[in-house]
Design a protein around this motif. Structure first.
Motif, PDB file in Angstrom:
ATOM      1  N   VAL A   1      -6.028  69.415  23.720  1.00 56.35           N
ATOM      2  CA  VAL A   1      -6.988  68.414  24.182  1.00 56.35           C
ATOM      3  C   VAL A   1      -7.123  67.413  23.032  1.00 56.35           C
TER       4      VAL A   1
ATOM      5  N   ILE B   1     -10.964  76.232  29.942  1.00 50.37           N
ATOM      6  CA  ILE B   1     -10.492  74.849  29.948  1.00 50.37           C
ATOM      7  C   ILE B   1     -10.073  74.519  31.371  1.00 50.37           C
TER       8      ILE B   1
ATOM      9  N   TYR C   1      -6.820  75.409  16.382  1.00 47.38           N
ATOM     10  CA  TYR C   1      -7.163  76.211  17.552  1.00 47.38           C
ATOM     11  C   TYR C   1      -8.621  76.003  17.954  1.00 47.38           C
TER      12      TYR C   1
ATOM     13  N   LYS D   1      -6.688  62.367  26.143  1.00 51.15           N
ATOM     14  CA  LYS D   1      -5.889  62.941  27.220  1.00 51.15           C
ATOM     15  C   LYS D   1      -5.540  64.351  26.783  1.00 51.15           C
ATOM     16  N   THR D   2      -5.095  65.187  27.715  1.00 48.61           N
ATOM     17  CA  THR D   2      -4.639  66.518  27.356  1.00 48.61           C
ATOM     18  C   THR D   2      -3.124  66.586  27.487  1.00 48.61           C
TER      19      THR D   2
ATOM     20  N   THR E   1     -10.461  66.496  30.599  1.00 45.01           N
ATOM     21  CA  THR E   1     -10.491  67.946  30.482  1.00 45.01           C
ATOM     22  C   THR E   1     -11.925  68.398  30.255  1.00 45.01           C
TER      23      THR E   1
ATOM     24  N   GLN F   1      -4.332  62.138  35.467  1.00 46.34           N
ATOM     25  CA  GLN F   1      -5.223  63.018  34.713  1.00 46.34           C
ATOM     26  C   GLN F   1      -6.555  62.312  34.526  1.00 46.34           C
TER      27      GLN F   1
ATOM     28  N   MET G   1      -0.357  89.774  35.573  1.00 48.07           N
ATOM     29  CA  MET G   1      -0.978  89.418  34.278  1.00 48.07           C
ATOM     30  C   MET G   1      -0.490  88.042  33.820  1.00 48.07           C
ATOM     31  N   LEU G   2      -1.437  87.181  33.478  1.00 45.78           N
ATOM     32  CA  LEU G   2      -1.071  85.835  33.038  1.00 45.78           C
ATOM     33  C   LEU G   2      -0.648  85.842  31.573  1.00 45.78           C
ATOM     34  N   GLU G   3       0.401  85.092  31.284  1.00 46.01           N
ATOM     35  CA  GLU G   3       0.815  84.892  29.886  1.00 46.01           C
ATOM     36  C   GLU G   3      -0.271  84.134  29.138  1.00 46.01           C
ATOM     37  N   PRO G   4      -0.529  84.476  27.878  1.00 43.26           N
ATOM     38  CA  PRO G   4      -1.559  83.721  27.149  1.00 43.26           C
ATOM     39  C   PRO G   4      -1.090  82.294  26.879  1.00 43.26           C
ATOM     40  N   ILE G   5      -2.037  81.365  26.827  1.00 41.15           N
ATOM     41  CA  ILE G   5      -1.748  79.962  26.562  1.00 41.15           C
ATOM     42  C   ILE G   5      -2.463  79.555  25.276  1.00 41.15           C
TER      43      ILE G   5
ATOM     44  N   ARG H   1       6.126  73.897  34.142  1.00 38.34           N
ATOM     45  CA  ARG H   1       6.677  73.298  32.924  1.00 38.34           C
ATOM     46  C   ARG H   1       5.594  72.610  32.118  1.00 38.34           C
ATOM     47  N   ASP H   2       4.693  71.942  32.849  1.00 32.59           N
ATOM     48  CA  ASP H   2       3.588  71.251  32.170  1.00 32.59           C
ATOM     49  C   ASP H   2       2.380  71.236  33.087  1.00 32.59           C
TER      50      ASP H   2
ATOM     51  N   ALA I   1      -0.009  69.155  27.539  1.00 34.99           N
ATOM     52  CA  ALA I   1       0.142  70.583  27.789  1.00 34.99           C
ATOM     53  C   ALA I   1       1.494  70.860  28.406  1.00 34.99           C
ATOM     54  N   GLY I   2       2.076  71.991  28.012  1.00 36.14           N
ATOM     55  CA  GLY I   2       3.349  72.357  28.607  1.00 36.14           C
ATOM     56  C   GLY I   2       4.071  73.426  27.829  1.00 36.14           C
ATOM     57  N   ALA I   3       5.243  73.798  28.349  1.00 34.66           N
ATOM     58  CA  ALA I   3       6.029  74.889  27.766  1.00 34.66           C
ATOM     59  C   ALA I   3       6.829  74.437  26.553  1.00 34.66           C
TER      60      ALA I   3
ATOM     61  N   SER J   1      -4.471  77.325  22.922  1.00 33.96           N
ATOM     62  CA  SER J   1      -5.454  76.270  23.205  1.00 33.96           C
ATOM     63  C   SER J   1      -5.883  75.584  21.913  1.00 33.96           C
TER      64      SER J   1
ATOM     65  N   ALA K   1       2.024  80.013  32.976  1.00 30.68           N
ATOM     66  CA  ALA K   1       2.937  79.658  31.881  1.00 30.68           C
ATOM     67  C   ALA K   1       4.389  79.968  32.256  1.00 30.68           C
ATOM     68  N   GLN K   2       4.584  80.959  33.104  1.00 30.70           N
ATOM     69  CA  GLN K   2       5.975  81.308  33.450  1.00 30.70           C
ATOM     70  C   GLN K   2       6.567  80.379  34.525  1.00 30.70           C
TER      71      GLN K   2
ATOM     72  N   ILE L   1      -1.760  74.017  25.201  1.00 22.07           N
ATOM     73  CA  ILE L   1      -2.613  72.918  25.625  1.00 22.07           C
ATOM     74  C   ILE L   1      -3.181  72.274  24.368  1.00 22.07           C
TER      75      ILE L   1
ATOM     76  N   TRP M   1       3.725  78.238  25.485  1.00 20.10           N
ATOM     77  CA  TRP M   1       3.002  77.299  26.360  1.00 20.10           C
ATOM     78  C   TRP M   1       1.682  76.925  25.675  1.00 20.10           C
TER      79      TRP M   1
END
Lengths: 222, 222
Positions: free
Chosen positions: A91, B89, A43, A75-76, B76, B73, A1-5, B50-51, A78-80, A7, B46-47, A89, A87
């Motif tokens: 845009v 995205i 958002y 540019k986008t 997007t 980049q 399961m992917l962690e939500p990001i 880092r970016d 994005a990161g933790a 946006s 996300a886990q 993103i 985490w």
């Protein structure tokens, strides 16, 4: 399961004030960084926004009351590490508008700040603004981009000030006028002149309608 | 409650083959569009990442076996209509590499296709590739970008072919050499020459080490 990001979309809305390139900041109404000034952003709403530009236009209207003539993806980012919620993103879009538009919209919670006099902003917003300034500096060398800062009608001395503020350097008047002619995006406003101080009245110009939503590029830079 | 948004990275990996600008496609192993060729791409983790650049490097390695010297980049692409799974995205990166790198990596499931001879690809991948080609065409006018296509060492005639494939036009040999000198990113490889066909041996060049991960811009274009 992917962690939500997370946006989001952020907007770098730029104007010229007192011959300086300035950015529009908006007071945040929620945590994190509640009540601090940051770039207008929000958002993405998957149920409302068809695409990212749609989201940018909606958010800009909500946060500033404006509908800009030209909105370009920067540019986008994005990161933790950029958002304490997780985490994320962002845009990022940028827009250049006439300062009078922002002043007359008189939207609550907005502040104007010179891009070279910013304090530490929330998230990575200082980095985002630095990237926008660099893009604008590069694009102003060879395009009609700074024309969006000058308003509906403007004199050539005023437009030259817009270019100079974007480029961060003074330009030679004669070669500036030659380059504007080469660019071919301006038309004269018949019968209208501007009187500024002790100078003789200056002819007023406006963007030709076909360039109001479209940049024109010079083959050779300024 | 916000609807979840699919967060991915896609990579436009370009090479020159038979003097044509070509893109690397990867056979998809999952639905949607299983077994069809598309841009190498994948979910942001996300886990692990880092970016976004981190995600792009990881995905490019998994899908092509390569670690590119220069990953930039592009733009997007995001919206409700581009992915049948829902609002998505895609942060898109592009890289230019020597064709031999891809051939020698010999990664399963890769296809090379000329950018001007693509059939209909999944998602909005045709639009993404068109945007990458436009960016490369513009940047090749005034930067060292096409040098990444030429491999570790190369002759000036070979490098000129790389520029011509990126620009989609033939260049004058004398002015091309003058521009390369002005750019100042190349150094000669002592004692090494290339013998191609009936021509006399050509001096070999390589990128100076400080430009292997960094573009250099010309003040005036090619």
């Amino acid at each position: 399961m992917l962690e939500p990001i997370i946006s989001t979309v952020d907007i770098v809305l730029l104007i010229i004030q007192e011959d300086r390139l300035c950015v529009t900041l908006s007071k945040r109404d929620k945590e994190p960084y509640a009540n601090q000034e940051a770039l207008p952003g929000g958002y993405i709403h998957a149920q409302d926004d068809r695409d990212c530009l749609d989201a940018a236009v909606r958010i800009l209207q909500q946060k500033t009351g404006l509908l800009p003539p030209y909105l370009e993806q920067l540019k986008t980012f994005a990161g933790a590490a950029r958002d304490p919620r997780g985490w994320s993103i962002s845009v990022v879009y940028f827009a250049l508008v006439d300062a009078d538009l922002i002043l007359s919209a008189n939207h609550p919670g907005l502040t104007i700040c010179a891009v070279d006099a910013l304090r530490r902003l929330p998230f990575d917003h200082n980095d985002i603004i630095a990237a926008a300034v660099e893009r604008i500096r590069n694009k102003s060398q060879y395009s009609s981009l700074p024309c969006y800062l000058a308003g509906e009608t403007f004199s050539l001395p005023r437009l030259q000030k817009m270019y100079e503020a974007c480029l961060g350097e003074t330009l030679n008047k004669v070669s500036f006028r030659r380059k504007m002619e080469e660019l071919g995006v301006l038309e004269t406003v018949e019968g209208q002149t501007e009187t500024a101080g002790a100078h003789r009245p200056a002819q007023l110009y406006r963007l030709k309608s076909e360039f109001k939503n479209q940049l024109k590029l010079l083959v050779r830079g300024l």
